[in-house]
Scaffold this motif. Sequence first.
Motif, mmCIF file in Angstrom:
data_model
loop_
_atom_site.group_PDB
_atom_site.id
_atom_site.type_symbol
_atom_site.label_atom_id
_atom_site.label_comp_id
_atom_site.label_asym_id
_atom_site.label_seq_id
_atom_site.Cartn_x
_atom_site.Cartn_y
_atom_site.Cartn_z
ATOM 1 N N SER A 1 2.747 -19.350 42.902
ATOM 2 C CA SER A 1 3.957 -18.521 43.002
ATOM 3 C C SER A 1 3.799 -17.180 42.281
ATOM 4 O O SER A 1 4.379 -16.179 42.695
ATOM 5 N N GLY A 2 2.986 -17.145 41.219
ATOM 6 C CA GLY A 2 2.746 -15.878 40.518
ATOM 7 C C GLY A 2 2.062 -14.872 41.444
ATOM 8 O O GLY A 2 2.378 -13.678 41.434
ATOM 9 N N PHE A 3 1.121 -15.359 42.267
ATOM 10 C CA PHE A 3 0.423 -14.469 43.205
ATOM 11 C C PHE A 3 1.389 -13.964 44.272
ATOM 12 O O PHE A 3 1.296 -12.841 44.734
ATOM 13 N N GLU A 4 2.305 -14.844 44.625
ATOM 14 C CA GLU A 4 3.281 -14.477 45.655
ATOM 15 C C GLU A 4 4.144 -13.311 45.157
ATOM 16 O O GLU A 4 4.331 -12.315 45.864
ATOM 17 N N VAL A 5 4.636 -13.439 43.931
ATOM 18 C CA VAL A 5 5.469 -12.362 43.365
ATOM 19 C C VAL A 5 4.620 -11.087 43.231
ATOM 20 O O VAL A 5 5.066 -9.983 43.559
ATOM 21 N N ALA A 6 3.377 -11.255 42.755
ATOM 22 C CA ALA A 6 2.508 -10.086 42.577
ATOM 23 C C ALA A 6 2.292 -9.382 43.916
ATOM 24 O O ALA A 6 2.422 -8.155 44.009
ATOM 25 N N ALA A 7 1.975 -10.156 44.953
ATOM 26 C CA ALA A 7 1.718 -9.548 46.270
ATOM 27 C C ALA A 7 2.967 -8.828 46.753
ATOM 28 O O ALA A 7 2.897 -7.716 47.285
ATOM 29 N N HIS A 8 4.097 -9.455 46.562
ATOM 30 C CA HIS A 8 5.364 -8.846 46.984
ATOM 31 C C HIS A 8 5.548 -7.483 46.301
ATOM 32 O O HIS A 8 5.896 -6.488 46.939
#
Length: 465
Positions: A248-255
């Motif tokens: 989920s951290g990568f998801e927020v970062a990508a966003h």
Amino acid sequence: MSRSAHPAGPRHADVLPEGHYSGPAADLNALDPKVWAQTVTRDADANGVVTVGGIDVKTLAERHGTPAYVLDEADFRERARAWRTAFGPDADVFYAGKAFLSRAVVRWLHEEGLNLDVCSGGELATALSAGMPADRIAFHGNNKSVSEITRAIEAGVGRIVLDSFQEIVRVAHVAQSLGKRQPVQIRITVGVEAHTHEFIATAHEDQKFGIPLAGGQAAEAVRRALQLDGLELIGIHSHIGSQIFDMSGFEVAAHRVVGLLKDIRDEHGVELPEIDLGGGLGIAYTSDDDPREPHDIAKALTEIVTRECDSARLRTPRISVEPGRAIVGPTAFTLYEVGTIKPLDGLRTYVSVDGGMSDNIRTALYDAEYSVALVSRRSDAEPMLARVVGKHCESGDIVVKDAFLPGDLAPGDLIAVPATGAYCRSMASNYNHVLRPPVVAVKDGESRVIVRRETEEDLLRLDVG
Ligand code: LLP
């Protein structure tokens, strides 16, 4: 670090808090493939010595001494290839050299089609001396010196990852004075709290890396970089931390990175062609850890970026990632000889090995958890609760904090700590003038020293007083 709280294992009624180590008795002769390199097996015969790359550990200890990092070359190549294949031709995999770098490793990476992330002049020199093409190297760091920047630009590195406002100017200046236009990315901090140890989380705001997205600082950095002739801004970089299991951290970062790309498009009419999501994928240090496979990670990251870009009506940029630990970590174990064994009544047994915090600082530094096994023979003796410690003059010199080893363990036995391929040799020290162990690569029944053991002459050569 590792999410495992305690080793699953048999109860030790005298010592353990009630209810703490429940579950089935683990077979101490078993070698969990999650934490051991792929070619590690225990011989089925009565003696049960462990082999790796087709060579048994007793032979390795005789040939190369102990302690030694034993690295399974086939496993390394296979993991590198798995990352490469998972991301496919439209993405780039940069192996993070800080996890472990040597010339042999650089050659393997080159052969397997990976790129390389370096973060110091020393890593750059190693990469270039082993023939990694400069355009496949990314140069990182929060405080690159002018001479490092100059060397990197002269060599023609594929990208420099800019980490501060001052560095934007510094790199532009050096590039211009060399008559070059240097491809760069800007590293931003997206404000994500990665679920990992504080010392290796890197995307929250109160730390030294990158330029915060918050307060428009990243947008300002982009503005400045786009104005400078010496720089060719090719993308945005984010690395949220290390030993992470939760995507989920990568998801927020990508966003947030894609949000910045959109703002850049809206303000400057430029669509930056690349984004780098850093490294940080976790590995299994104990049987309780469940790392994700590269193809799952690639699929998840690609989907996130594509989805975010579609909704921002941006062309999907070329993605790159920088796994270090996930490639090299599981491929090596540290082979130690058991020395002093000290049972402390009502507490535990201290098992001293011939290395310690100088070859693995991670337990002391991050409270990292490791597993350990007797590898020079099998044993069906009763398990004993052990703490594996080194030979340094410090009580925090712990390699494995809580582990079960066979109760008949004796001086001269060989034990091995798996998953020490990443951040062990690369963080090794000479504390107490203990000599750093060699790295021995094994493959197809052959062993080869790829980093030799340090000698007393090496120590004395530096001591010129
Ligand atoms: N990219 C950047 C910009 C990084 O700073 C790092 C790690 C990586 C990639 C690779 O991360 P990996 O995939 O290996 O997790 N000494 C600590 C880890 C420090 C990581 C520093 N940066 C440890 O032993 O856990």
